[in-house]
Design an enzyme around this catalytic site. Structure first.
Site, PDB file in Angstrom:
ATOM      1  N   ASP A 240       3.171   5.821  -1.516  1.00 17.73           N
ATOM      2  CA  ASP A 240       3.605   4.487  -1.121  1.00 17.73           C
ATOM      3  C   ASP A 240       2.833   4.068   0.139  1.00 17.73           C
ATOM      4  O   ASP A 240       2.680   4.866   1.066  1.00 17.73           O
ATOM      5  CB  ASP A 240       5.106   4.536  -0.830  1.00 17.73           C
ATOM      6  CG  ASP A 240       5.691   3.169  -0.590  1.00 17.73           C
ATOM      7  OD1 ASP A 240       5.576   2.318  -1.485  1.00 17.73           O
ATOM      8  OD2 ASP A 240       6.265   2.952   0.500  1.00 17.73           O
TER       9      ASP A 240
ATOM     10  N   GLU B 173      -0.918   3.094  -3.197  1.00 20.24           N
ATOM     11  CA  GLU B 173      -1.118   1.691  -2.872  1.00 20.24           C
ATOM     12  C   GLU B 173      -2.182   1.607  -1.783  1.00 20.24           C
ATOM     13  O   GLU B 173      -1.974   2.119  -0.679  1.00 20.24           O
ATOM     14  CB  GLU B 173       0.180   1.083  -2.335  1.00 20.24           C
ATOM     15  CG  GLU B 173       1.286   0.987  -3.354  1.00 20.24           C
ATOM     16  CD  GLU B 173       2.546   0.348  -2.758  1.00 20.24           C
ATOM     17  OE1 GLU B 173       3.058  -0.597  -3.367  1.00 20.24           O
ATOM     18  OE2 GLU B 173       3.007   0.778  -1.687  1.00 20.24           O
TER      19      GLU B 173
END
Ligand code: CA
Length: 646
Positions: free
Chosen positions: A328, A357
């Site tokens: 993340d 990400e």
């Protein structure tokens, strides 16, 4: 009163401890605990009989040891007792389970001493990771543990629990397969679970009262308790292992979504209550910086933070037989830490998938050129980032409900679609000036690119298409959902599907459902029947990709050699051929046409080739014996067509 500012503190001078025994080391004869707390003047250990309630049954003082660590040893069998650690660095901080706890009591306030061997389900030692020779062979399915089973229509018994993934033979009200049988039927290779490490928001003693995705980390090394049958015990470990074992038996790998970029709490986090300030980046004024948008950001570049993340990942991947990790806000991580993660994972298995990400949620004081953002992914070995350029090209801007994309008839997205087809790698036939957003290729190799049309964030694909295409018929919306899947699954790179997209999942228009109730977030399995055509199409797309290595080329050189785009520009159309048995494919030539227009088009085809029609109008038949005649072929609106030369 502490001001929680750290002006002038040089964290780089803090001692480094290289040992592998931080936290609890248990044997039946004795339990050792080691804590890294270099700023501490005193460290206390409390032992409890219970998970939350009751007073400590004993309080002891840790002894200062080497490299900033403190140790304490307890004789006897402490299995099943709880503990807390309390640091005094000039004033007393709060009791916490420490930063290393691998099991905790309900809601994660106390650590739990346990015998790791007792957490293994039957047959665990024979359990193995799935094979994945190259990241582009993976087909990833992203699901939240609770969403998977919580609906009445799931037919599962262990609703909202890890154990739901172990249930076989479950059916929807219409008698269609649900749960793990559905995943097998669909054919995905990896299940990516939204965070399963302990998070703070859901009351583990009353999990039905609230919902959360889990991006609010509390104890990084312990599994979340609300998904377990008894949050006080090691069932959270055993049952997560049973989930992994069950998926592995179905031939499906397990990817964990990890949230090391921040903690849910800042001042009161386990990190700040153990070594104040050390684990977080600071702004020039000494206050906590906030690239996560959640109040803080982890300082991955500091030696003991980096070690913490590396140790934690090695623990999860080894102890739980994990097949991949999704990071993340990976754009907060420094590049060195990411490359060290890759090399640590290689020592366990080079096949472990790593992706994340490639962005942060806000600005960071740490130099962006040294962080794992999308445009730096070429400097990472076998680590991928999400291709948000392709995502928005397919369906329209993710954040604007009205904006349209290629599948909803936006005719300026052709170059962005080509950008996704080539996995964000350089290809001489793409005019990068016309690519929406990224004006240059950012991947060096296809395994650096995760292609997707939707994920847990933002509107579901179906909701987004319904909102942006107000005049489209139901049938047209369904065709858009199918063509988005066709684009993601046939493109080079790593395909990624949001759970339920194969049955047109809706969240009733909720674009940020991180704490919305189950009726918004749940997978409604009735839709598998309602949208059975979409399900069958996704299933056949996955089969096609698995059967044909041409869609899974290993290198960008291979892509540039074997993938040729059509030269003739047609608005709303993207087309290409894969030539000369690409990547060893049995098919000599594959012609693929995507028509994003609502109307059909006449597509020219080379007449001297004996083309066989494999995909037409959302039906794929790899064994088809249809050989269309003529110079042109009609491609219906909003669909993919495939012709092959054997
Ligand atoms: Ca929790």
């Amino acid at each position: 009163m502490r001001d929680w500012k750290f002006n002038g503190v040089d964290f780089s001078t803090f001692p480094y401890y290289s040992g592998n025994d931080l936290g609890v080391s248990y044997t039946k004869e004795k339990t050792n605990i080691r804590v890294w707390a270099p700023t501490a003047k005193e460290v206390e250990l409390r032992i409890y009989k219970h998970s939350i309630e009751g007073e400590a049954i004993r309080i002891d003082q840790f002894t200062r040891f080497d490299n900033g660590t403190w140790i304490f040893s307890l004789n006897g069998d402490l299995n099943g007792f709880y503990y807390t650690i309390r640091v005094n660095d000039g004033e007393w901080l709060n009791e916490t389970p420490g930063v290393d706890a691998r099991a905790v009591g309900a809601n994660g306030h106390r650590g739990l001493i346990f015998d790791p061997e007792e957490t293994n389900p039957e047959g665990w030692l024979e359990d193995k990771r799935v094979e994945c020779l190259n990241p582009v062979d993976a087909i990833i399915y992203e699901v939240h543990v609770r969403d998977f089973s919580i609906a009445t229509s799931s037919g599962m018994t262990n609703k909202g629990k890890y154990l739901a993934f172990t249930e076989q033979g479950t059916l929807s009200p219409q008698g269609l397969k649900t749960g793990i049988d559905h995943l097998k039927e669909l054919g995905v290779t990896h299940v990516h679970l939204l965070p399963v490490s302990d998070f703070s928001t859901v009351d583990e003693n009353a999990p039905d009262n609230s919902y959360n995705w889990g991006y609010d980390p509390q104890n990084f090394n312990a599994p979340e308790g609300s998904y377990a049958t008894d949050p006080k015990t090691t069932s959270r470990i055993t049952e997560l292992k049973m989930l992994v074992q069950s998926l592995h038996q179905a031939g499906i790998g397990v990817v964990l979504d990890v949230v090391y970029n921040h903690t849910a709490l800042t001042r009161r986090s386990c990190f700040n209550q153990t070594v104040p300030g050390y684990y977080y980046r600071q702004k020039p004024d000494g206050s906590f910086s906030n690239a996560s948008g959640c109040g803080n950001e982890i300082a991955t570049e500091r030696s003991m933070v980096r070690k913490y993340i590396l140790d934690s990942l090695c623990y999860w991947v080894t102890e739980f037989h994990i097949d991949g990790v999704r990071f993340d806000l990976m754009g907060i991580f420094d590049l060195d830490t990411m490359n060290q993660i890759r090399s640590k994972m290689n020592a366990i298995s080079p096949e472990i998938l790593l992706y994340g990400e490639g962005w942060a949620a806000d600005s960071s004081p740490f130099d962006e050129t040294q962080r794992a953002i999308k445009t730096n992914v070429s400097r990472l070995d076998r680590i991928a980032v999400f291709n948000d350029d392709f995502r928005d090209g397919i369906k329209g801007n993710n954040f604007n409900p009205r904006s349209k994309g290629f599948v909803s008839g936006q005719t300026v997205q052709e170059e962005t679609i080509k950008f996704g087809i080539t996995a964000a790698c350089f290809h001489p036939q793409i005019v990068y000036g016309y690519v929406d957003r990224s004006k240059s290729p950012w991947a060096k190799e296809p395994w650096q690119c995760v292609n997707y049309a939707s994920c847990h964030d933002n509107f579901t694909l179906y909701d987004k298409l319904v909102m942006s295409s107000s005049v489209a018929s139901d049938e047209e919306i369904n065709r858009m959902v199918m063509m988005a899947g066709a684009l993601v699954i046939t493109s080079q790179g790593i395909p990624f599907l949001h759970a339920g997209v194969e049955m047109a999942r809706t969240k009733l228009g909720d674009h940020n459902s991180y704490k919305s109730p189950d009726n918004i977030n749940q997978i409604d399995w009735n839709r598998k029947h309602t949208f059975s055509g979409i399900f069958k199409y996704y299933q056949s797309l996955i089969r096609l990709r698995k059967n044909h290595p041409a869609f899974r080329m290993r290198s960008s050189d291979q892509i540039r050699e074997h993938l040729i785009f059509s030269d003739d520009y047609m608005p709303g159309v993207a087309s290409y051929v894969l030539v000369n048995h690409a990547n060893g494919d049995e098919w000599r030539t594959i012609l693929i046409v995507f028509n994003g227009n609502t109307h059909s088009i006449q597509f020219p085809k080379k007449k001297h080739i004996s083309w066989r029609l494999v995909c037409m109008d959302n039906t794929i038949d790899e064994e088809s014996t249809i050989y269309p005649e003529g110079k042109e072929i009609e491609v219906p609106g909003i669909s993919m067509m495939i012709l092959v030369e054997d």
